[in-house]
Design a protein around this motif. Sequence first.
Motif, mmCIF file in Angstrom:
data_model
loop_
_atom_site.group_PDB
_atom_site.id
_atom_site.type_symbol
_atom_site.label_atom_id
_atom_site.label_comp_id
_atom_site.label_asym_id
_atom_site.label_seq_id
_atom_site.Cartn_x
_atom_site.Cartn_y
_atom_site.Cartn_z
ATOM 1 N N THR A 27 0.870 -1.178 0.000
ATOM 2 C CA THR A 27 0.000 0.000 0.000
ATOM 3 C C THR A 27 0.909 1.231 0.000
ATOM 4 N N ARG A 86 -3.174 -0.240 -3.032
ATOM 5 C CA ARG A 86 -4.032 0.671 -2.271
ATOM 6 C C ARG A 86 -3.234 1.933 -1.957
ATOM 7 N N CYS A 88 -3.169 4.815 1.000
ATOM 8 C CA CYS A 88 -3.687 5.135 2.336
ATOM 9 C C CYS A 88 -3.315 6.582 2.628
ATOM 10 N N PRO A 115 -7.667 1.702 -5.098
ATOM 11 C CA PRO A 115 -8.558 1.938 -3.949
ATOM 12 C C PRO A 115 -7.887 2.861 -2.931
ATOM 13 N N SER A 117 -7.872 4.478 0.955
ATOM 14 C CA SER A 117 -8.312 4.501 2.354
ATOM 15 C C SER A 117 -8.005 5.883 2.907
ATOM 16 N N GLU A 137 -12.579 4.581 -0.921
ATOM 17 C CA GLU A 137 -13.079 3.200 -0.858
ATOM 18 C C GLU A 137 -13.286 2.722 0.570
ATOM 19 N N CYS A 286 -7.081 -2.524 6.191
ATOM 20 C CA CYS A 286 -7.668 -2.504 4.844
ATOM 21 C C CYS A 286 -6.959 -3.573 3.997
ATOM 22 N N CYS A 289 -2.983 -3.877 3.057
ATOM 23 C CA CYS A 289 -2.201 -3.014 3.944
ATOM 24 C C CYS A 289 -1.225 -3.907 4.706
#
Length: 326
Positions: A27, A86, A88, A115, A117, A137, A286, A289
């Motif tokens: 991530t 992802r 974050c 996505p 977070s 997301e 998530c 992660c």
Amino acid sequence: MKKVRASLGTLAVLGMELMIMDAPPTTAYLQIYTNEHCRANCLFCSQAKESKGELKHIARGQYMPADLDEVVRRLGIAFEKGYLHRACIQTAMYPGMWNDTTYLVREIIKTCSIPISLSVFPLEDAKYNELNGLGVEQLVIPLDAATPELFDRIKGAGAGGPFTWDNHIDGLKRAVRIFTNVGTHIIIGLGETDEDAIELAGRFHKGGIGSALFAYTRLPGTRWVDTEPDIGHYRRVQLALYLIREDLVSFENMKFNNGIIMDFGLDGPGMEAVISSGEAFMTTGCSHCNRPYATETHAMVYNYPGPVEGSEITRIKAQLEVNNGI
Ligand code: SF4
């Protein structure tokens, strides 16, 4: 130049820092940029209003200021190539927070469909709706402390901070009505018992809220929480939360004595299989992660960023004291 903070590991995956890594992040860990301390005052946080710590620290991670456009451009490439799954975004409480957050979210979404977070203190529903509409997301509201009393002492009035337990719980409940995925962070080692952390995470699981575990890390310049994380406690909570998350056992079927878990509610062979698979001890939160070295050192790994090897299972069993009846 507009800036964003990115963890050193993230910058390495993006090709903006040269590092040798045994566990690259999967991530991208980012934080909106400010050179001010946060208006909140959590005892453990380097960025807190009264902390004398460095703004670049989030737990052990070092989040370095970088060119936002370049980070976002490279993030798109890294997502396409499958290096990062992802993004974050961590926030902080300061006047420009909302504009900086939505700007970063928009820039990422313009570039790729990774996505996102967002970890943020409770906001009003209108802002949740806007973030959801933008395409965030997963919304994460870090509770950090596992009981109302600890929360008050560490993040709330007792710490000279603005947060209350009730408002955080309310923020989580409202978020569940708006976002498909909602989570929280729980820091282990702030003075909670096994039962405190497991009961809370069990309740959240029933309410559709995921719990990511962190080990308390005392950072230079932060105020003293007066505790030390205990690896046995950490492992017991990890194991119990895994059983709950996988719907193998519920909190109600676990047994405690003075706050310490005595019976996980699974028979011997079942426990052996769960512990030996190692999955329970991997980083939670998530999806994708893995937070390598966010709270770990080479000598002490709380959350494993990838599959757990055989010799580590032996070490985990010793930490759990499985031969002493657990
Ligand atoms: S669980 Fe991981 S990806 Fe999700 S908000 Fe927390 S640090 Fe970010």
